[in-house]
Design an enzyme around this catalytic site. Structure first.
Site, short mmCIF file in Angstrom:
data_model
loop_
_atom_site.label_atom_id
_atom_site.label_comp_id
_atom_site.label_asym_id
_atom_site.label_seq_id
_atom_site.Cartn_x
_atom_site.Cartn_y
_atom_site.Cartn_z
N ASP A 131 54.84 38.05 13.90
CA ASP A 131 54.65 36.68 13.43
C ASP A 131 53.34 36.53 12.66
OD1 ASP A 131 57.06 35.96 14.48
OD2 ASP A 131 56.26 34.85 16.19
N ALA A 146 41.17 23.43 26.96
CA ALA A 146 40.30 23.39 28.14
C ALA A 146 39.32 22.22 28.09
CB ALA A 146 39.55 24.72 28.30
#
Length: 260
Positions: A48, A185
């Site tokens: 990809d 995060a």
């Protein structure tokens, strides 16, 4: 017919597949050109990552992915099926699936503008290995939230199964007309993804980098450094990626077979 070949030069299987494709093209009298802009179709040989590079080169030229990688969300042709693939293309037995892309720019505090190349998966703001980035996320001129985080992703539907998926973001139909914001995060209660219209304009303003922390804009994984005071403005691109598909496979089929 003229084709351009973009192959991963680090994988032996991709190198061998390129040689095989060149031999098949010779037997079918297909011209291999050295410039992507001269081609009728681009053959992307690798994973990809190679396909994302091919998408940036394509400028609307159809791209077909030959899978020499792992998951193959974008590259779904097996190298063993190359000759059959060429025959089907020459017979017109394929269809084109259009995917939206993103574009952006970095606006420096002094007014300088740096263009961010087109991205098929995402444009991300991230940090180096330590510290955090403080930034404001603004959509259509309105503040959504001020984040302290490792960064944030602005993803296309195609990119929903890439970095976005690893960060807990939603999986989207790749032909949907949306933009997804996913914090990386975050040190905040507002840690969910936000789904926006594809007409939205997203601005990420870097408000603080502490100590020796460095921040980067990554367009499909390729970095450009940014610093405190910079604003990254992202929107849907006028360019699209045209993906050559030989066999119809639904979004649900692809998710079932690849996301495990």
């Amino acid at each position: 017919m003229k084709i351009f070949i973009n192959a991963d030069t680090y994988k032996e299987v991709a190198i061998d597949t390129k040689k095989k494709l060149e031999e098949i093209c010779s037997s079918y009298d297909i011209e291999i050109v050295g410039n992507a802009s001269e081609a009728d179709m681009i053959f992307s040989i690798g994973g990809d990552g190679t396909f994302l590079e091919s998408a940036r080169l394509s400028n609307g030229i159809p791209v077909i992915g030959i899978n020499c990688g792992t998951l193959g969300f974008l590259t779904d042709v097996n190298p063993d099926d190359l000759e059959e693939t060429i025959a089907n293309i020459l017979d017109g037995k394929y269809y084109i699936e259009e995917r939206m892309m993103l574009e952006g720019k970095i606006i420096k505090e002094n007014g300088e503008i740096i263009k961010i190349p087109h991205a098929l998966n995402e444009i991300a703001v991230s940090k180096n290995t330590f510290g955090v980035v403080r930034f404001d996320a603004i959509v259509d001129g309105k503040l959504i939230n001020s984040y302290t985080a490792d960064g944030i992703l602005v993803s296309t539907p195609t990119g929903s199964t890439a970095y976005n998926l690893s960060c807990g973001g939603p999986i989207a139909d790749p032909t949907a007309k949306i933009i997804t914001l996913t914090p990386i995060a975050p040190h905040t209660i507002l840690n969910r993804s936000i789904i926006l219209s594809d007409e939205s304009v997203v601005s990420i303003k870097i408000t603080e980098l502490r100590n020796d922390t460095k921040s980067f804009v990554l367009y499909d994984g390729r970095p450009m450094e940014v610093t405190t005071g910079d604003t990254i403005k992202i929107r849907k691109s006028n360019y699209i990626t045209k993906i050559v598909k030989l066999n119809w496979c639904s979004f649900i089929d692809n998710i079932r077979d690849n996301v495990k």
